[in-house]
Design an enzyme around this catalytic site. Structure first.
Site, PDB file in Angstrom:
ATOM      1  N   ASP A  23       0.875  -1.185   0.000  1.00 39.53           N
ATOM      2  CA  ASP A  23       0.000   0.000   0.000  1.00 39.53           C
ATOM      3  C   ASP A  23       0.903   1.223   0.000  1.00 39.53           C
ATOM      4  OD1 ASP A  23      -1.862   2.191   0.911  1.00 39.53           O
ATOM      5  OD2 ASP A  23      -3.239   0.508   1.161  1.00 39.53           O
ATOM      6  N   CYS A  70      -7.248  -2.318  -3.682  1.00 41.61           N
ATOM      7  CA  CYS A  70      -6.919  -0.905  -3.921  1.00 41.61           C
ATOM      8  C   CYS A  70      -7.996  -0.311  -4.836  1.00 41.61           C
ATOM      9  CB  CYS A  70      -5.536  -0.786  -4.557  1.00 41.61           C
ATOM     10  SG  CYS A  70      -5.360  -1.759  -6.052  1.00 41.61           S
ATOM     11  N   PRO A  71      -8.110   1.009  -4.867  1.00 41.50           N
ATOM     12  CA  PRO A  71      -9.115   1.615  -5.760  1.00 41.50           C
ATOM     13  C   PRO A  71      -8.649   1.564  -7.212  1.00 41.50           C
ATOM     14  CG  PRO A  71      -7.871   3.320  -4.624  1.00 41.50           C
ATOM     15  CD  PRO A  71      -7.360   2.016  -4.096  1.00 41.50           C
ATOM     16  N   THR A 115     -12.138  -8.308  -5.804  1.00 45.50           N
ATOM     17  CA  THR A 115     -13.463  -7.842  -5.341  1.00 45.50           C
ATOM     18  C   THR A 115     -13.496  -6.314  -5.358  1.00 45.50           C
ATOM     19  OG1 THR A 115     -12.693  -7.851  -3.052  1.00 45.50           O
ATOM     20  CG2 THR A 115     -13.888  -9.817  -3.800  1.00 45.50           C
ATOM     21  N   ARG A 143     -12.368  -3.437  -8.221  1.00 44.44           N
ATOM     22  CA  ARG A 143     -12.961  -2.868  -9.439  1.00 44.44           C
ATOM     23  C   ARG A 143     -12.437  -3.673 -10.626  1.00 44.44           C
ATOM     24  NH1 ARG A 143     -16.435  -1.104  -6.892  1.00 44.44           N
ATOM     25  NH2 ARG A 143     -17.064   1.051  -6.548  1.00 44.44           N
ATOM     26  N   GLU A 197     -18.736  -4.671 -16.362  1.00 47.72           N
ATOM     27  CA  GLU A 197     -19.896  -5.127 -15.581  1.00 47.72           C
ATOM     28  C   GLU A 197     -21.126  -4.221 -15.712  1.00 47.72           C
ATOM     29  OE1 GLU A 197     -17.873  -5.152 -11.781  1.00 47.72           O
ATOM     30  OE2 GLU A 197     -19.339  -3.755 -11.009  1.00 47.72           O
ATOM     31  N   HIS A 201     -20.834  -8.676  -8.544  1.00 51.42           N
ATOM     32  CA  HIS A 201     -20.669  -7.504  -7.658  1.00 51.42           C
ATOM     33  C   HIS A 201     -21.565  -7.637  -6.418  1.00 51.42           C
ATOM     34  CE1 HIS A 201     -19.148  -3.132  -7.785  1.00 51.42           C
ATOM     35  NE2 HIS A 201     -19.305  -3.519  -6.527  1.00 51.42           N
TER      36      HIS A 201
END
Ligand code: NAD
Length: 321
Positions: free
Chosen positions: A174, A205-206, A232, A234, A263, A295
């Site tokens: 991170d 992470c984003p 899980t 994006r 998605e 999702h």
């Protein structure tokens, strides 16, 4: 206050109503997503409430403003579907639910790991057909395995704690290491080293310009043969075609996805037709060592209640901040 609630499934409606009934909020629920096609539904509302797949672009915001809407209450953490600059210049307030389900998503990542490892998705179908043979279902213990966690914010930290409980060595990457996780025995290392050492890699992470297609042929080549990848977070963190190539050549041994790059089209727009148009996604589903969910990481009773309670609270109590 009158609120138009978009992308509202029956379960959202039930939960929201349980918090909003008998308050000053008057909710009107629409199953459709907010976009230019559905903007005409917004007449005589003070606020709209949206979810991840609503398309709240500048054009939509301009028309919301014309209709007198002064608040957008998101029922999700991310803002990526809202043009925040347009909202700001229109004087429309945007609220979100920052922290609704770290445990839910972390537990779902673990569920994907356990399903892939013990092949319960395949075992269940066999048993339903009266076939109790174990051939092809050999798993491995999680205890003692090395798990790499990329992104150790709220969800990643919850995930690391669970994996420590399984007796795994937990390696982390991170930009901002967490002392609490270090104190709990997790180890921060450079990303390439995490790729090289991990048996299982989970993404928390984003999605942004530096993480887009983080998992691609170059990063995969640095990993162990047969690595398990879990996403899980994006969809676009994983380059889908290059992941498929790595499934063919055995570099990826297991792939668990709750999110997928296309998605919005596959899980939301095409949901009612039950026909999957995306050929890469279709191919992905043919691998026995791939598990995909739509999702649903956040989708627990606890998270739905938290989302509804925070949304109602945002609408009732934070209008003048
Ligand atoms: P968070 O903001 O608490 O944590 C994200 C962490 O990623 C932070 O610690 C940040 O420093 C780190 N990070 C940022 N850029 C990085 C990079 N380039 N490399 C490594 N780490 C980096 O977010 P969270 O609440 O833990 O959510 C994580 C992700 O989970 C979100 O981005 C969201 O997309 C996803 N999510 C999925 C679901 C679902 O239902 N599947 C639900 C909620 C959230």
């Amino acid at each position: 206050m009158k609120i138009a609630v978009f992308s509202c499934k029956p379960y959202d409606k039930r939960t929201l109503a349980s918090y909003a009934d008998n308050t000053a909020l008057s909710m009107t629920y629409f199953e459709s997503r907010l976009s230019m096609e559905t903007i005409s539904l917004v007449k005589n509302f003070d606020a709209v409430s949206c979810f991840v797949n609503d398309d709240v672009n500048a054009e939509v915001i301009h028309l919301l403003k014309q209709q007198g809407v002064h608040t957008i209450a998101l029922r999700c953490a991310g803002f990526n579907n809202v043009d925040l600059d347009a909202a700001k210049s229109a004087g429309i307030k945007v609220f979100h639910v920052p922290d609704y389900s770290p445990t839910s998503v972390a537990e779902h990542a673990v569920a994907l790991i356990m399903t892939l490892n013990r092949k319960t998705h395949r075992a269940y179908h066999r048993v339903k057909e009266g076939n109790f043979a174990l051939e092809g279902l050999l798993g491995f213990n999680l205890e003692g395995k090395t798990v790499g966690c990329i992104g150790t914010g709220r969800i990643g930290a919850a995930f690391c704690r669970i994996m420590k409980g399984f007796g795994c060595h937990v390696l982390c990457y991170d930009l901002y290491p967490s002392q609490a996780l270090i104190d709990q025995g997790c180890q921060y290392i450079p990303l390439d080293e995490l790729y090289q050492k991990s048996d299982i890699i989970s993404l928390h992470c984003p999605l942004n310009t530096s993480t887009h297609h983080l998992i691609n042929k170059d990063s995969l080549n640095k990993m162990k043969d047969g690595v398990m990848i879990i996403n899980t977070s994006r969809g676009a963190l994983v380059h889908a075609q290059e992941a498929i190539d790595s499934l063919y050549n055995g570099k990826i041994g297991y792939l668990g996805l709750d999110v997928y790059e296309q998605e919005n089209k596959i899980f939301f727009e095409d949901m009612s037709s039950h026909i999957i148009q995306d050929s890469v996604f279709q191919l992905m589903l043919t691998f026995p060592n791939v598990v995909v969910t739509g999702h649903q990481g956040y989708f627990t009773i606890e998270a739905l209640n938290h989302i509804a309670a925070t949304t109602v609270d945002n609408l009732l109590h934070h209008q003048h901040e």
